[in-house]
Design a protein around this motif. Structure first.
Motif, mmCIF file in Angstrom:
data_model
loop_
_atom_site.group_PDB
_atom_site.id
_atom_site.type_symbol
_atom_site.label_atom_id
_atom_site.label_comp_id
_atom_site.label_asym_id
_atom_site.label_seq_id
_atom_site.Cartn_x
_atom_site.Cartn_y
_atom_site.Cartn_z
ATOM 1 N N LEU A 45 -20.638 1.176 -36.102
ATOM 2 C CA LEU A 45 -21.992 0.758 -36.453
ATOM 3 C C LEU A 45 -22.445 -0.277 -35.433
ATOM 4 C CD1 LEU A 45 -24.425 0.687 -38.392
ATOM 5 C CD2 LEU A 45 -23.168 -1.031 -39.733
ATOM 6 N N ASP A 46 -23.463 0.048 -34.661
ATOM 7 C CA ASP A 46 -23.976 -0.823 -33.601
ATOM 8 C C ASP A 46 -25.265 -1.468 -34.099
ATOM 9 O OD1 ASP A 46 -24.780 -2.034 -31.274
ATOM 10 O OD2 ASP A 46 -24.838 -0.208 -30.063
ATOM 11 N N LEU A 47 -25.193 -2.754 -34.450
ATOM 12 C CA LEU A 47 -26.330 -3.470 -35.023
ATOM 13 C C LEU A 47 -27.133 -4.157 -33.918
ATOM 14 C CD1 LEU A 47 -24.580 -5.078 -38.113
ATOM 15 C CD2 LEU A 47 -26.069 -3.070 -38.065
ATOM 16 N N GLY A 48 -28.407 -3.813 -33.806
ATOM 17 C CA GLY A 48 -29.217 -4.303 -32.708
ATOM 18 C C GLY A 48 -28.896 -3.534 -31.447
ATOM 19 N N CYS A 49 -28.910 -2.205 -31.559
ATOM 20 C CA CYS A 49 -28.436 -1.332 -30.476
ATOM 21 C C CYS A 49 -29.406 -1.245 -29.312
ATOM 22 C CB CYS A 49 -28.148 0.058 -31.008
ATOM 23 S SG CYS A 49 -29.610 0.900 -31.704
ATOM 24 N N GLY A 50 -30.646 -1.738 -29.489
ATOM 25 C CA GLY A 50 -31.621 -1.656 -28.407
ATOM 26 C C GLY A 50 -31.916 -0.216 -28.030
ATOM 27 N N SER A 51 -31.953 0.048 -26.737
ATOM 28 C CA SER A 51 -32.262 1.389 -26.236
ATOM 29 C C SER A 51 -31.018 2.263 -26.108
ATOM 30 C CB SER A 51 -32.960 1.286 -24.880
ATOM 31 O OG SER A 51 -32.117 0.631 -23.937
ATOM 32 N N GLY A 52 -29.863 1.723 -26.530
ATOM 33 C CA GLY A 52 -28.623 2.489 -26.434
ATOM 34 C C GLY A 52 -27.934 2.399 -25.092
ATOM 35 N N GLU A 53 -28.576 1.762 -24.134
ATOM 36 C CA GLU A 53 -28.014 1.611 -22.794
ATOM 37 C C GLU A 53 -27.713 0.146 -22.524
ATOM 38 O OE1 GLU A 53 -27.290 3.958 -20.731
ATOM 39 O OE2 GLU A 53 -28.636 5.667 -21.042
#
Length: 206
Positions: A45-53
């Motif tokens: 679970l990536d919290l605050g993932c932004g644009s994924g990059e």
């Protein structure tokens, strides 16, 4: 208050943030140390993932199943466009209630935008989304306090609790601290913890 402006600030400047963030994974050493303790195919679970990059992209390429949460619809749109293998959800981590648990939770340069009480409340949400034995990694500041940066001509809010309080909050949520590293090039503090007992859900159920 600057901390109330974070969600709108990132959404209104999503394209500029994506460009500024770039694709250089200068955090790779620490991200790989985190995933080295997980089996291939583990759920993150990536919290605050932004644009994924570049972090979520790297996790997916490394064989992990990523669910990304961000409050910016525009940034989540970029994730869906670029990384269709992941699951991408628009949401505020402060209201996180997905109804299932993950093998690992990551809050990289996101959790520290929350105000003190919002940070304290997050540990219950971390626990409610963690499988037994799940890893948790997040960045923090060096001590209790606020720091106001600048982004696109506006104040950019950051806050941190004291390391002793983070340890207490982790322990109260059944997380064992595995490591705390200070004064890294990209953050004042980096926490790695493991869920040591099954945690109850947000409604008190397992």
């Amino acid at each position: 208050m600057p901390h109330d402006r974070i969600v709108g600030l990132y959404e209104e400047n999503a394209a500029a943030w994506d460009t500024a963030r770039g694709r250089d994974l200068h955090e790779r050493q620490w991200v790989d140390a985190f995933t080295a303790q997980l089996p291939k195919g583990a759920s993150i679970l990536d919290l605050g993932c932004g644009s994924g990059e570049p972090i979520a992209h790297h996790l997916i390429q490394s064989g992990y199943r990523v669910t990304g949460i961000d409050s910016s619809p525009s940034l989540i749109g970029l994730c869906r466009q670029r990384l269709p293998e992941g699951e991408w959800l628009v949401g505020d981590m402060r209201a996180l209630d997905l109804g299932h648990r993950f093998d690992a939770i990551l809050a990289w340069h996101s959790f520290f935008h929350l105000h003190f009480d919002d940070q304290r409340a997050m540990f219950r949400r971390f626990a409610a989304h963690a499988k037994p034995g799940a890893l948790l990694m997040f960045t923090s500041g060096p001590a209790h306090g606020e720091a106001i940066g600048e982004w696109q001509g506006e104040p950019l809010y950051h806050a941190s609790l004291a390391p002793e309080e983070y340890r207490d909050l982790l322990g109260a949520s059944n997380f064992e601290v595995l490591s705390f590293q200070e004064a890294l090039p990209f953050a004042a503090g980096l926490w790695l913890a493991r869920q040591i007992n099954p945690a109850s859900g947000l409604d008190g159920s397992a």
